[in-house]
Design a protein around this motif. Structure first.
Motif, PDB file in Angstrom:
ATOM      1  N   PRO A 160       0.823  -1.218   0.000  1.00  0.00           N
ATOM      2  CA  PRO A 160       0.000   0.000   0.000  1.00  0.00           C
ATOM      3  C   PRO A 160       0.857   1.270   0.000  1.00  0.00           C
ATOM      4  CG  PRO A 160      -0.618  -1.502   1.797  1.00  0.00           C
ATOM      5  CD  PRO A 160       0.684  -1.973   1.255  1.00  0.00           C
ATOM      6  N   LYS A 161       0.423   2.276  -0.743  1.00  0.00           N
ATOM      7  CA  LYS A 161       0.973   3.617  -0.567  1.00  0.00           C
ATOM      8  C   LYS A 161       0.444   4.146   0.762  1.00  0.00           C
ATOM      9  CE  LYS A 161       1.035   4.595  -5.552  1.00  0.00           C
ATOM     10  NZ  LYS A 161       0.509   5.448  -6.654  1.00  0.00           N
ATOM     11  N   LEU A 162       1.260   4.934   1.445  1.00  0.00           N
ATOM     12  CA  LEU A 162       0.885   5.442   2.766  1.00  0.00           C
ATOM     13  C   LEU A 162       0.634   6.944   2.702  1.00  0.00           C
ATOM     14  CD1 LEU A 162       3.641   3.571   4.814  1.00  0.00           C
ATOM     15  CD2 LEU A 162       1.244   2.876   4.523  1.00  0.00           C
ATOM     16  N   LEU A 163      -0.474   7.394   3.287  1.00  0.00           N
ATOM     17  CA  LEU A 163      -0.737   8.830   3.359  1.00  0.00           C
ATOM     18  C   LEU A 163       0.368   9.503   4.165  1.00  0.00           C
ATOM     19  CD1 LEU A 163      -4.590   8.802   3.992  1.00  0.00           C
ATOM     20  CD2 LEU A 163      -3.404   9.432   1.861  1.00  0.00           C
ATOM     21  N   ALA A 164       0.919  10.569   3.625  1.00  0.00           N
ATOM     22  CA  ALA A 164       2.083  11.198   4.244  1.00  0.00           C
ATOM     23  C   ALA A 164       1.784  11.778   5.619  1.00  0.00           C
ATOM     24  CB  ALA A 164       2.629  12.287   3.324  1.00  0.00           C
ATOM     25  N   ASP A 165       0.520  12.181   5.850  1.00  0.00           N
ATOM     26  CA  ASP A 165       0.234  12.870   7.118  1.00  0.00           C
ATOM     27  C   ASP A 165       0.015  11.928   8.293  1.00  0.00           C
ATOM     28  OD1 ASP A 165      -2.145  11.897   6.221  1.00  0.00           O
ATOM     29  OD2 ASP A 165      -3.217  13.819   6.230  1.00  0.00           O
ATOM     30  N   ASP A 166      -0.447  10.689   8.059  1.00  0.00           N
ATOM     31  CA  ASP A 166      -0.689   9.813   9.215  1.00  0.00           C
ATOM     32  C   ASP A 166      -0.213   8.369   9.006  1.00  0.00           C
ATOM     33  OD1 ASP A 166      -2.539   8.763   7.475  1.00  0.00           O
ATOM     34  OD2 ASP A 166      -4.316   9.321   8.655  1.00  0.00           O
ATOM     35  N   LEU A 167       0.407   8.075   7.857  1.00  0.00           N
ATOM     36  CA  LEU A 167       0.970   6.744   7.551  1.00  0.00           C
ATOM     37  C   LEU A 167      -0.080   5.632   7.528  1.00  0.00           C
ATOM     38  CD1 LEU A 167       4.389   6.787   9.475  1.00  0.00           C
ATOM     39  CD2 LEU A 167       3.802   7.698   7.220  1.00  0.00           C
ATOM     40  N   THR A 168      -1.325   5.979   7.227  1.00  0.00           N
ATOM     41  CA  THR A 168      -2.347   4.944   7.001  1.00  0.00           C
ATOM     42  C   THR A 168      -2.392   4.644   5.501  1.00  0.00           C
ATOM     43  OG1 THR A 168      -4.091   6.610   6.797  1.00  0.00           O
ATOM     44  CG2 THR A 168      -3.736   5.648   8.989  1.00  0.00           C
ATOM     45  N   PRO A 169      -2.907   3.470   5.117  1.00  0.00           N
ATOM     46  CA  PRO A 169      -2.939   3.134   3.698  1.00  0.00           C
ATOM     47  C   PRO A 169      -3.808   4.106   2.905  1.00  0.00           C
ATOM     48  CG  PRO A 169      -3.401   1.201   5.055  1.00  0.00           C
ATOM     49  CD  PRO A 169      -3.423   2.383   5.972  1.00  0.00           C
ATOM     50  N   ALA A 170      -3.304   4.535   1.768  1.00  0.00           N
ATOM     51  CA  ALA A 170      -4.065   5.435   0.901  1.00  0.00           C
ATOM     52  C   ALA A 170      -5.179   4.669   0.192  1.00  0.00           C
ATOM     53  CB  ALA A 170      -3.138   6.077  -0.123  1.00  0.00           C
ATOM     54  N   GLU A 171      -6.260   5.358  -0.093  1.00  0.00           N
ATOM     55  CA  GLU A 171      -7.338   4.819  -0.937  1.00  0.00           C
ATOM     56  C   GLU A 171      -7.577   5.821  -2.062  1.00  0.00           C
ATOM     57  OE1 GLU A 171      -8.528   1.895  -0.524  1.00  0.00           O
ATOM     58  OE2 GLU A 171      -7.827   1.432   1.495  1.00  0.00           O
ATOM     59  N   TRP A 172      -7.965   5.315  -3.239  1.00  0.00           N
ATOM     60  CA  TRP A 172      -8.209   6.216  -4.360  1.00  0.00           C
ATOM     61  C   TRP A 172      -9.310   5.606  -5.215  1.00  0.00           C
ATOM     62  CZ3 TRP A 172      -7.562  11.034  -4.745  1.00  0.00           C
ATOM     63  CH2 TRP A 172      -7.494  11.710  -5.962  1.00  0.00           C
ATOM     64  N   ASP A 173     -10.533   6.051  -4.947  1.00  0.00           N
ATOM     65  CA  ASP A 173     -11.700   5.436  -5.587  1.00  0.00           C
ATOM     66  C   ASP A 173     -11.693   5.602  -7.106  1.00  0.00           C
ATOM     67  OD1 ASP A 173     -12.576   4.652  -3.121  1.00  0.00           O
ATOM     68  OD2 ASP A 173     -13.925   6.369  -2.832  1.00  0.00           O
ATOM     69  N   ALA A 174     -11.103   6.674  -7.589  1.00  0.00           N
ATOM     70  CA  ALA A 174     -11.083   6.916  -9.038  1.00  0.00           C
ATOM     71  C   ALA A 174     -10.318   5.826  -9.786  1.00  0.00           C
ATOM     72  CB  ALA A 174     -10.454   8.281  -9.327  1.00  0.00           C
ATOM     73  N   SER A 327      -2.620  17.453  -7.379  1.00  0.00           N
ATOM     74  CA  SER A 327      -3.510  17.891  -6.299  1.00  0.00           C
ATOM     75  C   SER A 327      -4.039  16.699  -5.488  1.00  0.00           C
ATOM     76  CB  SER A 327      -4.694  18.673  -6.878  1.00  0.00           C
ATOM     77  OG  SER A 327      -5.528  17.819  -7.652  1.00  0.00           O
ATOM     78  N   SER A 328      -3.752  15.478  -5.910  1.00  0.00           N
ATOM     79  CA  SER A 328      -4.207  14.296  -5.163  1.00  0.00           C
ATOM     80  C   SER A 328      -3.374  14.151  -3.888  1.00  0.00           C
ATOM     81  CB  SER A 328      -4.114  13.040  -6.042  1.00  0.00           C
ATOM     82  OG  SER A 328      -2.776  12.782  -6.432  1.00  0.00           O
ATOM     83  N   PRO A 329      -3.846  13.358  -2.916  1.00  0.00           N
ATOM     84  CA  PRO A 329      -3.173  13.287  -1.609  1.00  0.00           C
ATOM     85  C   PRO A 329      -1.704  12.891  -1.705  1.00  0.00           C
ATOM     86  CG  PRO A 329      -5.329  12.256  -1.512  1.00  0.00           C
ATOM     87  CD  PRO A 329      -5.091  12.570  -2.954  1.00  0.00           C
ATOM     88  N   LYS A 330      -0.900  13.513  -0.845  1.00  0.00           N
ATOM     89  CA  LYS A 330       0.527  13.190  -0.774  1.00  0.00           C
ATOM     90  C   LYS A 330       0.712  11.833  -0.103  1.00  0.00           C
ATOM     91  CE  LYS A 330       2.420  17.898  -0.727  1.00  0.00           C
ATOM     92  NZ  LYS A 330       1.205  18.550  -1.228  1.00  0.00           N
ATOM     93  N   VAL A 331       1.567  11.009  -0.706  1.00  0.00           N
ATOM     94  CA  VAL A 331       1.798   9.671  -0.173  1.00  0.00           C
ATOM     95  C   VAL A 331       3.289   9.379  -0.070  1.00  0.00           C
ATOM     96  CG1 VAL A 331      -0.365   8.697  -1.055  1.00  0.00           C
ATOM     97  CG2 VAL A 331       1.699   8.617  -2.484  1.00  0.00           C
ATOM     98  N   ILE A 332       3.584   8.330   0.697  1.00  0.00           N
ATOM     99  CA  ILE A 332       4.951   7.809   0.818  1.00  0.00           C
ATOM    100  C   ILE A 332       4.965   6.392   0.275  1.00  0.00           C
ATOM    101  CG2 ILE A 332       6.684   6.987   2.475  1.00  0.00           C
ATOM    102  CD1 ILE A 332       5.977   9.410   4.215  1.00  0.00           C
ATOM    103  N   GLN A 333       5.949   6.104  -0.586  1.00  0.00           N
ATOM    104  CA  GLN A 333       6.169   4.747  -1.059  1.00  0.00           C
ATOM    105  C   GLN A 333       7.467   4.240  -0.422  1.00  0.00           C
ATOM    106  OE1 GLN A 333       4.199   5.724  -5.439  1.00  0.00           O
ATOM    107  NE2 GLN A 333       6.136   4.581  -5.340  1.00  0.00           N
ATOM    108  N   LEU A 334       7.389   3.108   0.254  1.00  0.00           N
ATOM    109  CA  LEU A 334       8.567   2.517   0.884  1.00  0.00           C
ATOM    110  C   LEU A 334       9.263   1.614  -0.131  1.00  0.00           C
ATOM    111  CD1 LEU A 334       7.113   1.615   4.400  1.00  0.00           C
ATOM    112  CD2 LEU A 334       8.457   3.612   3.727  1.00  0.00           C
ATOM    113  N   GLU A 335      10.502   1.928  -0.448  1.00  0.00           N
ATOM    114  CA  GLU A 335      11.193   1.204  -1.507  1.00  0.00           C
ATOM    115  C   GLU A 335      12.592   0.791  -1.075  1.00  0.00           C
ATOM    116  OE1 GLU A 335      11.199   3.585  -5.035  1.00  0.00           O
ATOM    117  OE2 GLU A 335       9.028   3.906  -5.011  1.00  0.00           O
ATOM    118  N   THR A 336      13.144  -0.169  -1.813  1.00  0.00           N
ATOM    119  CA  THR A 336      14.556  -0.526  -1.705  1.00  0.00           C
ATOM    120  C   THR A 336      15.087  -0.750  -3.111  1.00  0.00           C
ATOM    121  OG1 THR A 336      14.035  -2.884  -1.471  1.00  0.00           O
ATOM    122  CG2 THR A 336      14.334  -1.620   0.570  1.00  0.00           C
ATOM    123  N   GLY A 337      16.400  -0.623  -3.277  1.00  0.00           N
ATOM    124  CA  GLY A 337      17.042  -0.884  -4.554  1.00  0.00           C
ATOM    125  C   GLY A 337      17.853  -2.162  -4.473  1.00  0.00           C
TER     126      GLY A 337
END
Length: 461
Positions: A160-174, A327-337
């Protein structure tokens, strides 16, 4: 909110059928993020690498090379879409040379190497759910490519992408798919285990994996490196190239002072005050090509010993949930290389290779060079250059050439000859006719609001 957000993310992954090991890895990085880790590598903690072996100086004993290749599997990272070029399908399905796609050429390279050395040499793709079907359809055209008992692909994990403001999983109905993201190509190791592919390869007698990006047609399985890995019992080998000015912002290898291990530092891991050192190509001279060689038995040991969590450095990627909508919500993606695993394997090595092994296609600029007469494609799928010195530098106006359909329309009669070119810069709306030739350093500019058409047979100097 941390524990609540983590629990929600874990439940979302479980409901989507994620493997337990993938959830454990995600949990590890969620807790690192929550604790404030940003994955920065400070200049004061590293030093430049010293002398490294060069591919041209490795042993070329035919028996050793054949024996090493016989225990090697080729893994191609194939999860990427051509979204940056306006393409919705797998980037590897794009026609890139003589009407052939990346995957067509890769299949020919594999089959040719098998014939030359008399080895099995499996090809395995790491797909995403968006690339699987079309990619396997292309490979299905090549009789004998699949090896009995081994899969042609395995699938990259999603998180899941995480909402930047509270680290809960993002949802995007569109578009609910946009609420998910791949965990970077460091997920390769997790996905190999979760899919059972690592066990299957080892059970069939494969000891080493050569791993590279599907969009890099220079990344062929070189038997000299395979033999070097086997002879010196190298657990992890990275192909590196000398940095040039155009590589200033790419990841470089260095030595960690605390334990003397080789590490990889990418741009996302650089503190602002260290940017000048990161971009100093006279200090940090080698960059990672993302062509990696791994001892599969050693990987299995490390994964078993760490409950599937290799502990690669965290990369915190900040985006919007819909990348096309700022303009959609800011999110954090946790990644590794995957290249950062160089610090995880004790005894990791790097080997210097020429840029002929590093030909990634990231933009239509790269695509034009590859399609042009700068490179020739032989029956074995190998690209050879006809150009003396560095390949020409191409800079096409992104307003008119970034999207593949726009690019194709402006080169409808084929690419210009670039074999005698040093540089081609195009500004504005320019269309190229048939058999255009570029010589030396050329800049073409169209008047604002007008299309400039370069006539058939024009020589631009």
């Amino acid at each position: 909110m941390g524990e609540v957000g983590l629990r929600q993310a874990q439940e979302k992954m479980r409901a989507a059928g994620a493997a337990d090991v993938a959830i454990r890895v995600f949990t590890h990085y969620y807790r690192l993020l929550e604790s404030g880790q940003q994955g920065k590598i400070r200049e004061e903690d590293i030093e430049p690498v010293g002398e490294l072996p060069h591919l041209d100086h490795l042993d070329t004993d035919p028996d050793a090379m054949r024996a090493a290749l016989a225990e090697t599997v080729v893994i191609k990272l194939n999860g990427g879409l051509g979204t940056s070029m306006g393409v919705t399908g797998p980037k590897s399905a794009l026609p890139v040379k003589d009407g052939l796609s990346f995957l067509d050429i890769i299949a020919r390279q594999i089959l040719s190497t098998r014939r030359k050395y008399g080895v099995r040499l499996p090809l395995v793709l790491m797909n995403s759910f968006r690339t699987k079907e079309e990619s396997l359809q292309i490979l299905g055209e090549y009789e004998g490519l699949a090896i009995d008992g081994l899969p042609l692909d395995f699938q990259q994990n999603m998180e899941p992408k995480l909402l930047a403001d509270d680290l809960t999983p993002a949802e995007w109905d569109a578009d609910p798919e946009l609420a998910w993201c791949p965990p970077g190509h460091g997920d390769l190791f997790t996905a190999l285990v979760a899919s059972g592919t690592l066990d299957a390869l080892r059970e069939h007698g494969f000891r080493h994996a050569f791993i590279s990006n599907a969009d890099n047609l220079g990344a062929t399985p070189d038997p000299r490196i395979a033999a070097w890995m086997a002879e010196h019992t190298v657990p992890f080998g990275m192909e590196v190239c000398r940095r040039t000015r155009s590589d200033r912002k790419g990841g470089h290898v260095a030595v960690r002072k605390s334990d003397g291990r080789l590490i990889l530092r990418d741009s996302a891991q650089v503190a602002d005050e260290d940017t000048q050192y990161f971009q100093d190509i006279t200090r940090h001279k080698m960059f990672n090509t993302n062509n990696l060689w791994i001892d599969l038995d050693r990987l299995a040991e490390l994964m078993d010993g760490h409950d599937g969590v290799l502990g690669l450095p965290i990369i915190v990627n900040r985006k919007t949930v819909d990348p096309a909508d700022p303009s959609s919500p800011k999110v954090i993606q946790l990644e590794t290389g995957m290249g950062t695993a160089i610090e995880t394997f004790e005894g990791s090595q790097a080997v210097i290779v020429d840029r002929s092994r590093f030909k990634p296609v990231k933009t239509t600029n790269d695509l034009l060079v590859l399609r042009s007469d700068v490179y020739e494609l032989d029956e074995a799928g190998d690209l050879t250059t006809t150009h003396e010195g560095d390949e020409p530098y191409v800079d096409l106006d992104p307003d008119y050439f970034k999207i593949l359909a726009d690019f194709e329309a402006r080169f409808a009669a084929g690419p210009p000859s670039l074999v005698a070119a040093d540089r081609l810069a195009v500004h504005g709306d320019v269309a190229f006719g048939k058999d255009v030739v570029v010589v030396g350093d050329v800049e073409v500019t169209a008047s604002p609001g007008e299309r400039l058409v370069i006539a058939d047979g024009t020589e631009l100097r």
